[in-house]
Every structure is written in C-alpha cells, then in structure tokens.
Design an enzyme around this catalytic site. Structure first.
Site, short mmCIF file in Angstrom:
data_model
loop_
_atom_site.label_atom_id
_atom_site.label_comp_id
_atom_site.label_asym_id
_atom_site.label_seq_id
_atom_site.Cartn_x
_atom_site.Cartn_y
_atom_site.Cartn_z
N THR A 115 16.34 -8.49 29.81
CA THR A 115 15.08 -8.58 29.55
C THR A 115 14.08 -8.07 30.54
OG1 THR A 115 15.86 -10.36 28.06
CG2 THR A 115 13.36 -10.42 28.90
N ARG B 193 19.20 -15.48 15.51
CA ARG B 193 18.69 -16.38 16.53
C ARG B 193 17.51 -15.57 17.24
NH1 ARG B 193 18.33 -15.03 22.37
NH2 ARG B 193 18.99 -16.73 23.46
N GLY C 119 15.51 -16.07 21.04
CA GLY C 119 15.53 -16.74 22.27
C GLY C 119 14.18 -17.21 22.78
N ASP C 120 13.93 -17.28 24.09
CA ASP C 120 12.63 -17.48 24.63
C ASP C 120 11.91 -16.51 24.94
OD1 ASP C 120 14.56 -16.59 26.59
OD2 ASP C 120 12.92 -17.01 28.10
N THR D 78 13.35 -14.51 32.34
CA THR D 78 14.41 -14.02 31.89
C THR D 78 15.81 -15.10 32.18
OG1 THR D 78 15.99 -12.50 32.23
CG2 THR D 78 14.81 -12.63 34.16
N GLY D 79 16.66 -15.14 31.17
CA GLY D 79 17.64 -16.09 31.44
C GLY D 79 18.32 -16.48 30.09
N GLY E 261 18.16 -18.17 27.13
CA GLY E 261 16.97 -18.29 26.39
C GLY E 261 17.03 -19.88 25.82
N1 ASP Z 1 15.97 -14.65 27.83
C1 ASP Z 1 16.59 -13.88 27.03
C2 ASP Z 1 17.02 -14.41 25.58
O1 ASP Z 1 17.62 -15.50 25.67
C3 ASP Z 1 17.58 -12.87 27.39
C4 ASP Z 1 17.23 -12.24 28.74
O2 ASP Z 1 16.59 -12.65 29.76
O3 ASP Z 1 17.81 -11.11 29.03
O4 ASP Z 1 16.81 -13.92 24.57
#
Ligand code: ASP
Length: 345
Positions: A211, A239, A241-242, A262-263, A265
């Site tokens: 991300t 789905r 994410g965050d 980023t992480g 989510g």
């Molecule tokens: N945070 C993003 C998600 O969960 C993924 C990412 O950080 O690459 O969709």
C-alpha cells in the site's frame, strides 16, 4: 481473541528487543520561515536486504524519491497539502512496484478491487472509496468525494458512477494486471489449498504490504493525509481493509498530525490506528513520535497487528515507525533534505 500466526509470534518476540524509533526529523524553522514537509510509505512487511537485488532496490529508491520530489515542489511553491498528497500518490499508483493503482494485488477471484482515502486536516472533511475496479487513480476519486459529495465513503459500482460523472480517467480492469501480482495470487491459492481456507487472509511469512500513503504539512499550516491500495492478495467477498477507513488507514487534524497506515488491515481497523495516534497527542499531550511508537510498537504488537505508519505533525516533525522487518518510506523537509529508507536502518 483471534489466534496469532506463528510468524507474528516470532516477529513479536524479535520486536520486544527492538527499541522504539528515534525521531526522524525535526524540521522546525530556525529561520522563522514556515515549516512544511512531506512523508510517504510504499508498504511494510518482510522486506530484507538479502532478498533484494541491487536493481530492485534502486528502482524502489528512485520511485520513492521521484514521488517525494513531486509533493515537495508543490509545497515549496505554496501549494496545498491536499494537492501534494494526491499528486505524490499518483506517481506511486502509476508504478507497478507498489500495491496501488497499476500493480494492485489480485482478489481470490482474479480481479482487482482498489481502496483509497484522503483527509483534510483543516476542515477534517474526508473522502474514501472502496472496491473500485476501473478508476485509474483511486486517490483522486477519494478527493472528489471529499470535495464534491455530501458523503464520506463510496463503494463499488456507485463509486465508479460518481467517478465517471466527475470526469475521472477510467480504465479497463485489465489495466491493473501484472505478472508479478498474478504469481503472488497463485502462491496464495496454493498455500490456501494446502492449509485450508482459514488461512486465506493470513499473510505469508514473506508478505509485503505494498500500500502507498502520504502525509504532508503545507506552508499555510494545513495537514493532509492519503492512502491508496489494492488491499490484500486473495481477499474475497468484497473484503475492505483499513486504507479507506478514516481513523484507521488515514487521519489528519491540523491540531495534531496527519497519518497514513500500512499493514494487516483487520488489525488496523480494530485498533483505529491513525486516529489513536492523533488522540494520544490531543488528550495525553504526547509528541508525535511518542504517540506513533505507543500505537505501532506497543499496542499493535501486543495485538498481533503487523505494519507501520508514516506521519507528520503540525510543526513538521516526522515519525515512521513499523513493527515489520522493513517499510518503504521517506520524507523531505522544508530545506529539501530527502531521506529514503527501506530496511531497519
Ligand atoms: N492495509 C492494507 C489492507 O489491509 C494492506 C497494505 O497495507 O498493503 O488492505
């Protein structure tokens, strides 16, 4: 409470020995000139020097530097933090190196569903989109929602109808196809078949969250943050994410800071990561670095949430903590000093 993967367990043990991050930059003006600055990420995860070729590393460093320069020039010329965030993210969305725009990961069904959000710290207005498949620059659609819609978050077909109405560039969904991401999906499907469906969204030990996100402070003292992503490989059932969730993936408030996450989510949503950092500054009087470390290096680690954040505060201080082995990241302060990092360095 959900079971943590073995990888997270090992990672957490390692992290307990990692000291909290040092403050990255304190560009507060000694000259009296207004502070401004920009900070970005291109995803966190198992990013290790030994797994990276010199060419790949150079490609990442160059693209991150190019993106930073675009945002910096806007800010230096007196432009707004919202413009800097949007235009910097365009560079990253157009690059197949990152999991956003071109280069977005595949869903379980072999499609791409893109999420993005942007927030204006001056008004605390925000725009977000989820599950779009034909919008070339999802961050610009989020900006359109912020500026031209009474709503905050639009999804799927409705969001695309709004994009078309606003005259945004639309592409065939195949535009987002890349061989590298296709192979990642095949690997995830094989792993899932071998382990059972419950592992569908558990990141592999070598996972990288690609991300992208940007936070900026402009010369008028306005903060903004934005995040854009393809989500997580092999995601299914729509789905989200965050990244498009205001308060989790993105947050900006002129009184405190601007943050992009980023992480993994699911953990970032449940921890309301970006808002939590702002709230710790507002209610507890923590510095940006203290608040960011508290959330990323303590709360998320205890919870089992892998990832990191980048943030800038109202004085131009920058923090970039992450609890994974690496995170593509960088910043540029008002003096044009650029720093780009990948590993724990
Ligand atoms: N945070 C993003 C998600 O969960 C993924 C990412 O950080 O690459 O969709």
């Amino acid at each position: 409470m959900k079971k943590m993967s073995m990888f997270v367990g090992i990672g957490l043990a390692l992290l307990m020995s990692v000291a909290c991050e040092e403050p990255e930059a304190k560009p507060e003006a000694a000259t009296g000139a207004p502070a401004f600055g920009i900070v970005l990420h291109g995803g966190a995860g198992t990013i290790l020097k030994e797994n990276m070729t010199a060419e790949t590393e150079t490609a990442y460093r160059e693209k991150l530097s190019e993106a930073l320069q675009v945002g910096y020039d806007i800010l230096k010329n007196g432009g707004s933090s919202l413009d800097a965030v949007e235009q910097t993210i365009h560079i990253l969305e157009d690059s197949p190196l990152f999991n956003s725009g071109k280069g977005a990961v595949y869903t379980h069904d072999g499609t791409h569903e893109l999420d993005a959000s942007i927030m204006d710290g001056r008004t605390r207005n925000a725009g977000a989109v989820a599950g779009v498949q034909r919008v070339k620059h999802p961050i610009s659609l989020a900006r359109q929602v912020l500026e031209h819609s009474p709503h905050v978050m639009l999804s799927g077909a409705g969001a695309e109808a709004f994009a078309a109405q606003q005259g945004l560039e639309m592409v065939d969904p195949a535009y987002f196809d890349t061989e590298r991401r296709y192979q990642q999906l095949q690997k995830a499907l094989e792993k899932e078949a071998a382990e059972g469906t419950s592992s569908a969204l558990r990141p592999a030990a070598d996972h990288k969250f690609g991300t992208v996100g940007v936070a900026a402070l402009d010369q008028q003292g306005n903060l903004a943050a934005g995040t854009s992503t393809g989500g997580m490989t092999n995601k299914r059932f729509g789905r989200i994410g965050d990244s498009p969730v205001i308060g989790a993936g993105t947050y900006a408030d002129n009184r405190t800071c601007a943050v992009s996450s980023t992480g993994h989510g699911e953990y970032f949503i449940r921890s309301v990561v970006a808002y939590d950092i702002s709230a710790l500054m507002a209610y507890k009087g923590m510095t940006l670095q203290q608040a960011a470390d508290e959330v990323v290096m303590k709360k998320l680690v205890e919870f089992g949430g892998e990832g990191g954040i980048i943030a800038i505060d109202k004085n131009g201080n920058i923090a970039m903590p992450f609890n994974t082995p690496g995170m593509y990241r960088g910043y540029m302060d008002k003096d044009g000093r650029a720093v780009v990092k990948i590993y724990r360095e």
